[in-house]
Design a protein around this motif. Structure first.
Motif, mmCIF file in Angstrom:
data_model
loop_
_atom_site.group_PDB
_atom_site.id
_atom_site.type_symbol
_atom_site.label_atom_id
_atom_site.label_comp_id
_atom_site.label_asym_id
_atom_site.label_seq_id
_atom_site.Cartn_x
_atom_site.Cartn_y
_atom_site.Cartn_z
ATOM 1 N N TYR A 98 0.190 0.004 -20.330
ATOM 2 C CA TYR A 98 -0.848 -0.716 -21.049
ATOM 3 C C TYR A 98 -0.348 -0.298 -22.504
ATOM 4 C CZ TYR A 98 -5.051 -1.984 -23.219
ATOM 5 O OH TYR A 98 -5.913 -2.474 -24.417
ATOM 6 N N ASN A 99 0.102 -1.319 -23.169
ATOM 7 C CA ASN A 99 0.261 -1.327 -24.563
ATOM 8 C C ASN A 99 1.382 -0.211 -24.679
ATOM 9 O OD1 ASN A 99 -0.355 -1.823 -26.966
ATOM 10 N ND2 ASN A 99 -2.214 -1.521 -27.220
ATOM 11 N N GLY A 100 2.524 -0.038 -24.070
ATOM 12 C CA GLY A 100 3.319 0.637 -24.223
ATOM 13 C C GLY A 100 3.300 2.340 -23.619
ATOM 14 N N LYS A 101 2.282 2.257 -22.975
ATOM 15 C CA LYS A 101 1.828 3.646 -22.501
ATOM 16 C C LYS A 101 1.336 3.675 -21.225
ATOM 17 C CE LYS A 101 -0.089 5.292 -26.924
ATOM 18 N NZ LYS A 101 -1.351 5.878 -27.477
ATOM 19 N N LYS A 102 1.985 4.724 -20.352
ATOM 20 C CA LYS A 102 1.786 4.767 -19.064
ATOM 21 C C LYS A 102 0.432 5.117 -18.465
ATOM 22 C CE LYS A 102 4.164 6.653 -14.730
ATOM 23 N NZ LYS A 102 5.434 6.723 -14.433
ATOM 24 N N LEU A 103 -0.012 4.292 -17.672
ATOM 25 C CA LEU A 103 -1.588 4.414 -16.855
ATOM 26 C C LEU A 103 -1.263 4.594 -15.435
ATOM 27 C CD1 LEU A 103 -4.597 3.463 -17.671
ATOM 28 C CD2 LEU A 103 -3.845 1.177 -17.168
ATOM 29 N N ALA A 104 -0.406 4.075 -14.647
ATOM 30 C CA ALA A 104 -0.339 4.651 -13.391
ATOM 31 C C ALA A 104 1.197 4.816 -13.043
ATOM 32 C CB ALA A 104 -1.148 3.536 -12.764
ATOM 33 N N GLY A 105 1.300 5.371 -11.730
ATOM 34 C CA GLY A 105 2.735 5.480 -11.091
ATOM 35 C C GLY A 105 2.600 5.413 -9.902
ATOM 36 N N ILE A 106 3.582 5.171 -9.099
ATOM 37 C CA ILE A 106 3.690 4.867 -7.648
ATOM 38 C C ILE A 106 5.078 5.593 -7.111
ATOM 39 C CG2 ILE A 106 3.679 3.335 -5.744
ATOM 40 C CD1 ILE A 106 2.690 1.439 -7.781
ATOM 41 N N LEU A 107 4.594 6.293 -6.233
ATOM 42 C CA LEU A 107 5.878 6.921 -5.266
ATOM 43 C C LEU A 107 5.554 6.948 -3.946
ATOM 44 C CD1 LEU A 107 8.150 9.133 -5.577
ATOM 45 C CD2 LEU A 107 6.339 11.088 -5.256
ATOM 46 N N SER A 108 6.468 6.062 -3.389
ATOM 47 C CA SER A 108 6.658 5.725 -2.312
ATOM 48 C C SER A 108 7.778 6.407 -1.281
ATOM 49 C CB SER A 108 7.013 4.142 -1.814
ATOM 50 O OG SER A 108 6.054 3.305 -2.516
ATOM 51 N N GLU A 109 7.299 7.174 -0.309
ATOM 52 C CA GLU A 109 8.453 7.967 0.582
ATOM 53 C C GLU A 109 8.298 7.418 2.082
ATOM 54 O OE1 GLU A 109 8.899 11.970 -1.035
ATOM 55 O OE2 GLU A 109 6.534 11.710 -1.243
ATOM 56 N N ILE A 121 4.834 6.610 3.319
ATOM 57 C CA ILE A 121 3.592 7.163 2.456
ATOM 58 C C ILE A 121 3.811 6.535 0.915
ATOM 59 C CG2 ILE A 121 2.812 9.288 1.492
ATOM 60 C CD1 ILE A 121 4.036 10.631 3.877
ATOM 61 N N VAL A 122 2.858 5.661 0.628
ATOM 62 C CA VAL A 122 2.717 5.415 -0.829
ATOM 63 C C VAL A 122 1.733 6.064 -1.441
ATOM 64 C CG1 VAL A 122 2.347 3.229 -2.142
ATOM 65 C CG2 VAL A 122 3.271 3.014 0.310
ATOM 66 N N GLY A 123 2.318 6.978 -2.475
ATOM 67 C CA GLY A 123 1.391 7.829 -3.179
ATOM 68 C C GLY A 123 0.927 7.030 -4.708
ATOM 69 N N ILE A 124 -0.239 6.836 -4.962
ATOM 70 C CA ILE A 124 -0.878 6.189 -6.090
ATOM 71 C C ILE A 124 -1.408 7.171 -7.133
ATOM 72 C CG2 ILE A 124 -2.279 4.174 -7.030
ATOM 73 C CD1 ILE A 124 -1.355 3.625 -3.639
ATOM 74 N N GLY A 125 -0.883 7.100 -8.400
ATOM 75 C CA GLY A 125 -1.636 8.064 -9.313
ATOM 76 C C GLY A 125 -2.197 7.125 -10.559
ATOM 77 N N ILE A 126 -3.428 7.299 -10.756
ATOM 78 C CA ILE A 126 -3.836 6.471 -11.917
ATOM 79 C C ILE A 126 -5.002 7.182 -12.677
ATOM 80 C CG2 ILE A 126 -5.245 4.256 -12.542
ATOM 81 C CD1 ILE A 126 -4.890 3.115 -9.758
ATOM 82 N N ASN A 127 -4.479 7.084 -14.022
ATOM 83 C CA ASN A 127 -5.312 7.932 -15.015
ATOM 84 C C ASN A 127 -6.436 7.067 -15.308
ATOM 85 O OD1 ASN A 127 -3.104 9.977 -15.837
ATOM 86 N ND2 ASN A 127 -2.096 8.333 -17.047
ATOM 87 N N VAL A 128 -7.557 7.624 -14.763
ATOM 88 C CA VAL A 128 -8.969 6.640 -15.024
ATOM 89 C C VAL A 128 -9.816 7.403 -15.943
ATOM 90 C CG1 VAL A 128 -10.775 5.712 -13.750
ATOM 91 C CG2 VAL A 128 -8.662 6.148 -12.436
#
Ligand code: BTN
Length: 234
Positions: A98-109, A121-128
């Protein structure tokens, strides 16, 4: 649906890697906080209380590429955020910005046994609702800072999963349409000038074409294929 909430765990991805046998296809493991959250390429993922940290388990009968799951979740996150009036986009390959900054990421394995994929396994991380530490404030942002109010984590979790399931069901036989949808939200776009880090060197070029797993970049006559291990600098 099966949801397991853990107060504290090393990493929800690691937890499911150890325990996938005890869970059904579609099971979700959420952690209030992770002590050893993992990002892509061996990076650590800071996961304090207040964020949404979870993994979804798939036990597919037919093989679908890992990148499809990752794309489906990145599209789902962006489209759910759109409903909250948050204009997020996918930064190549699958970071949510969002606006040049990381809000969330995904790590699938993938977990394989005798060369057969038995679990994804789909790992989801969101800065909420978590605070971003000062040293990360230039590169990361959380939803509460964008919206100036807290967001209900359970709402987000539910909305993203429902949407991701719908996308997976509708498109599982036509994954090129997933790629199309992903490209709609993707930065860079074809024609953009980009800087990328290749072998510790920063090089500049123009994006000619984007396929499901490669950016073809014209470096002034020479075209190189950039894959997700390479990092886009700008
Ligand atoms: C990245 O952008 O590098 C991917 C970050 C993925 C973080 C999530 S949080 C839940 C799951 N468990 C982990 O250890 N990582 C993923």
């Amino acid at each position: 649906e099966e949801i397991e909430v853990l107060y504290e765990v090393d990493s929800t991805n690691e937890f499911l890697k150890r325990n996938y046998k005890s869970f059904h296809d579609g099971a979700i493991v959420v952690a209030i906080k992770q002590t050893a959250g993992k990002g892509r390429m061996g990076r650590t993922w800071y996961s304090p209380e207040g964020g949404l940290w979870y993994s979804v388990l798939f036990k597919p009968k037919v093989h679908i590429g890992l990148h499809v799951y990752t794309k489906v979740f990145s599209i789902a996150i962006v489209e759910v955020l759109k409903k909250l009036k948050v204009k997020a986009y996918i930064k190549w390959p699958n970071d949510i910005y969002y606006n040049g900054k990381k809000l969330a990421g995904i790590l699938s394995e993938a977990v394989s046994v005798n060369d057969r994929v038995v679990a994804i396994i789909v790992g989801i991380g969101i800065n909420v609702n978590n605070d971003i530490p000062d040293d990360l404030k230039d590169i990361a942002i959380s939803l509460k800072d964008i919206l100036k109010k807290k967001v209900k984590i359970t709402y987000l979790l539910d909305a993203i999963n429902k949407h991701a399931w719908n996308l997976l069901i509708s498109y599982r036989n036509e994954t090129e349409n997933i790629t199309k949808l992903w490209k709609k939200y993707l930065v860079p776009r074809e024609g953009d000038r980009i800087k990328i880090k290749v072998d510790e060197q920063i090089v500049e070029g123009t994006v000619l074409k984007i396929t499901e797993d490669t950016l073809y970049v014209d470096m002034g006559g020479k075209v190189i294929g950039v894959q997700s291990i390479h990092q886009i600098v700008e």
